[in-house]
Write an enzyme that holds these catalytic residues in place. Structure first.
Site, PDB file in Angstrom:
ATOM      1  N   HIS A   1      65.574  65.432  94.751  1.00 39.56           N
ATOM      2  CA  HIS A   1      66.644  65.590  93.752  1.00 39.56           C
ATOM      3  C   HIS A   1      67.049  64.269  93.106  1.00 39.56           C
ATOM      4  O   HIS A   1      67.658  64.267  92.046  1.00 39.56           O
ATOM      5  CB  HIS A   1      67.845  66.343  94.336  1.00 39.56           C
ATOM      6  CG  HIS A   1      68.762  65.526  95.185  1.00 39.56           C
ATOM      7  ND1 HIS A   1      68.486  65.217  96.486  1.00 39.56           N
ATOM      8  CD2 HIS A   1      69.958  64.958  94.920  1.00 39.56           C
ATOM      9  CE1 HIS A   1      69.478  64.488  96.979  1.00 39.56           C
ATOM     10  NE2 HIS A   1      70.389  64.327  96.051  1.00 39.56           N
TER      11      HIS A   1
ATOM     12  N   HIS B   1      63.547  59.722  98.582  1.00 35.38           N
ATOM     13  CA  HIS B   1      64.355  59.156  97.497  1.00 35.38           C
ATOM     14  C   HIS B   1      64.099  57.657  97.274  1.00 35.38           C
ATOM     15  O   HIS B   1      63.880  57.212  96.149  1.00 35.38           O
ATOM     16  CB  HIS B   1      65.851  59.340  97.775  1.00 35.38           C
ATOM     17  CG  HIS B   1      66.258  60.739  98.123  1.00 35.38           C
ATOM     18  ND1 HIS B   1      65.624  61.849  97.607  1.00 35.38           N
ATOM     19  CD2 HIS B   1      67.245  61.226  98.923  1.00 35.38           C
ATOM     20  CE1 HIS B   1      66.208  62.943  98.093  1.00 35.38           C
ATOM     21  NE2 HIS B   1      67.187  62.591  98.883  1.00 35.38           N
TER      22      HIS B   1
HETATM   23  C1  BG6 Z   1      69.782  64.397 100.856  1.00 28.72           C
HETATM   24  C2  BG6 Z   1      69.876  63.992 102.300  1.00 28.72           C
HETATM   25  O1  BG6 Z   1      68.451  64.415 100.434  1.00 28.72           O
HETATM   26  O2  BG6 Z   1      70.506  63.481 100.052  1.00 28.72           O
HETATM   27  C3  BG6 Z   1      71.318  63.873 102.735  1.00 28.72           C
HETATM   28  O3  BG6 Z   1      69.212  64.940 103.113  1.00 28.72           O
HETATM   29  C4  BG6 Z   1      72.096  62.987 101.788  1.00 28.72           C
HETATM   30  O4  BG6 Z   1      71.398  63.371 104.062  1.00 28.72           O
HETATM   31  C5  BG6 Z   1      71.882  63.434 100.350  1.00 28.72           C
HETATM   32  O5  BG6 Z   1      73.466  63.063 102.134  1.00 28.72           O
HETATM   33  C6  BG6 Z   1      72.558  62.499  99.367  1.00 28.72           C
HETATM   34  O6  BG6 Z   1      72.437  62.985  98.069  1.00 28.72           O
HETATM   35  P1  BG6 Z   1      73.338  62.426  96.908  1.00 28.72           P
HETATM   36  O7  BG6 Z   1      72.823  63.079  95.682  1.00 28.72           O
HETATM   37  O8  BG6 Z   1      74.762  62.792  97.248  1.00 28.72           O
HETATM   38  O9  BG6 Z   1      73.159  60.944  96.909  1.00 28.72           O
END
Ligand code: BG6
Length: 510
Positions: A202, A264
């Site tokens: 994402h 990520h």
């Molecule tokens: C997810 C992880 O992919 O990303 C989580 O599994 C994390 O542990 C999250 O909290 C954070 O996403 P964002 O978009 O809030 O930075």
């Protein structure tokens, strides 16, 4: 005059300023009772509908082990939308969406439930004109992937009828090491062809992450200095202030590095380090990202170039919080990392000798994700050394979130009679420069799935290459005893500061 010369550019489908609207289609969510579905997927579907980006007959199907009727499901979606949607609630948009909602109760090995799903799909094709176009979103733990894809195949749901499409959307974690990822890939690709599979990372759906490419390749002034001749090092930070919350079952045994570095952070690194792609299509982007990932090398001494740690009790936001080992559902002897830092090198002509430091952690000082490209010091300074002693290194910081934007840090003369020079910064903030607010990552990604646009989805090879990078780190950590501890609300363990200090550097305090 040729026909193209008469083309009204505003009507040209290739015009990127036009909103991209999904054609007739439906989305089936497996794992619809989970957190992700409630907090992100359902609200994103509503926000897309509200922005007019979904077709009128769009249909949403939920599949889960609950004794729900369609209305119960619609109520759950309604509550999720009310609580988490980004855009205002509009009754008429909701009604149109709710008319296309169906719920299928059942287990993943329940053949009758999959038959029912097929009937529902046929019915919606008839009634709402979804035209056989369906995306199956596997928002379920990876151990269920094989069963779900097998069932989709068995019940004829994976094969698209003539002239329509079927796609599989897969959430992370995609395996827990290279071997398991390869096995999952094999299973998924037995049923779905590579261009039917959309793996979600994402972070790639975030506006600021896409902006890395705009910044680098739509401008002239950054690329000339974006290399080993000018850059000292790069720091990529993903800090969270939250703990693991109710996710003990998922998180323990996985840890910070597998949870976010493998996907990520390595994707952010690839976008920061890659060469200009031949075009902005999926294949060209993958080619360039993959070249970076393949060139990534871990230093030989993992003891000195990696750190893992766990949060201990501490204070956060004025509240006393528990340590990781005291969290509900966590084995008090767990060695799972909630903080991870690694030093990586990119063995290519552009980056040889420039370390990329990646760090992430839960329960850190505050929530911030940023990429800081830190430049070498000027080779010579004609100014009095006492007047510049506090001068830091120039840096370009891409602020991924929150407070999305970019900062450039450089030295400037302090007003006065002496030539004193101090660090200042120049800021670009999305909120100030644009009136539109940024869509949520999941809005962008779900829309792209429905459009069949694969640009923002990592390919099999990228996932596997990322595990190749991380596996030795995890194997090394397995040989160690208990992880270091850091106080909740701090910026991580001393060991991480020492790791950079050994290189004569320090972490930024965002
Ligand atoms: C997810 C992880 O992919 O990303 C989580 O599994 C994390 O542990 C999250 O909290 C954070 O996403 P964002 O978009 O809030 O930075």
């Amino acid at each position: 005059m040729t026909a193209t010369a008469w083309h009204n550019p505003l009507r040209d489908p290739r015009d990127r300023r036009l909103p991209r609207i999904a054609g007739p289609s439906g989305l089936v969510i497996f794992g619809v009772t989970g957190d992700l579905s409630r907090k992100k997927l359902m609200p994103a579907v509503y926000d897309l509908a509200n922005r007019g980006l979904l077709p009128p007959g769009f249909s949403l199907l939920g599949f889960a082990r609950r004794e729900w009727e369609d209305q119960d499901f619609a109520e759950v979606v309604h509550d999720a939308v009310r609580e988490h949607a980004r855009t205002p609630f509009r009754e008429e948009v909701w009604q149109q969406l709710a008319d296309g909602m169906r719920f299928i109760p059942g287990d993943f090995d329940d053949d009758t439930a999959f038959e029912q799903l097929r009937d529902a799909v046929d019915e919606l094709d008839d009634k709402r004109g979804t035209s056989g176009n369906y995306a199956f979103y596997l928002s379920v733990p990876p151990k269920f992937f094989p069963k779900v894809v097998e069932q989709l195949k068995k019940h004829g749901l994976a094969d698209a009828p003539e002239g329509s499409w079927r796609r599989a959307v897969i959430e992370k974690p995609f395996g827990h090491d290279l071997k398991s990822a390869q096995e999952l890939n094999r299973i998924v690709h037995e049923v779905f062809a590579p261009d039917q599979v959309f793996r979600i990372d994402h972070y790639l759906g975030k506006e600021t992450v896409q902006n890395i490419l705009a910044l680098r390749f739509a401008n002239q002034m950054y690329e000339p200095v974006w290399n080993r001749s000018y850059v000292d090092h790069v720091q990529i930070t993903m800090a969270e202030d939250i703990g693991i919350g109710g996710r003990a079952g998922y998180y323990d045994g996985i840890g910070a590095a597998r949870d976010v570095i493998q996907n990520h952070l390595l994707q952010l690194m690839a976008l920061t380090a890659m060469e200009e792609p031949a075009s902005f299509d999926a294949a060209s982007l993958v080619t360039e990202k993959l070249k970076v990932l393949k060139s990534v090398r871990l230093p030989a001494d993992l003891e000195r170039s990696t750190v893992r740690a766990q949060y201990a009790a501490g204070w956060q936001g004025g509240e006393r919080v528990r340590g990781y080992l005291q969290e509900d559902g966590i084995d008090p002897r767990s060695t799972t990392d909630t903080y991870a830092a690694v030093k990586l090198e990119v063995d290519n002509r552009r980056w040889a000798g420039v370390p990329f430091y990646l760090r992430t952690g839960k329960r850190l000082g505050r929530r911030v994700t940023e990429i800081a490209v830190v430049f070498q010091r000027a080779p010579h300074s004609p100014f009095d050394s006492t007047a510049t002693e506090e001068l830091g290194q120039n840096a370009i910081v891409i602020r991924v979130q929150p407070d999305e934007g970019m900062t450039v840090r450089f030295g400037s003369k302090v007003p006065g009679t002496s030539m004193e020079i101090r660090d200042v910064s120049m800021d670009f903030a999305y909120g100030e420069s644009f009136t539109e607010s940024s869509p949520e990552a999941y809005e962008r990604l779900i829309l792209d799935v429905l459009l069949g646009d694969a640009n923002l989805f990592p390919r099999t090879e990228e996932v596997e290459e990322s595990w190749r990078i991380l596996d030795p780190v995890e194997e090394h950590w397995d040989t160690l005893g208990r992880p270091a501890q850091y106080a909740s609300g701090s910026w991580g363990p001393e060991e991480a500061d020492e790791m950079l200090a050994r290189d004569g550097r320090s972490w930024r305090r965002p």
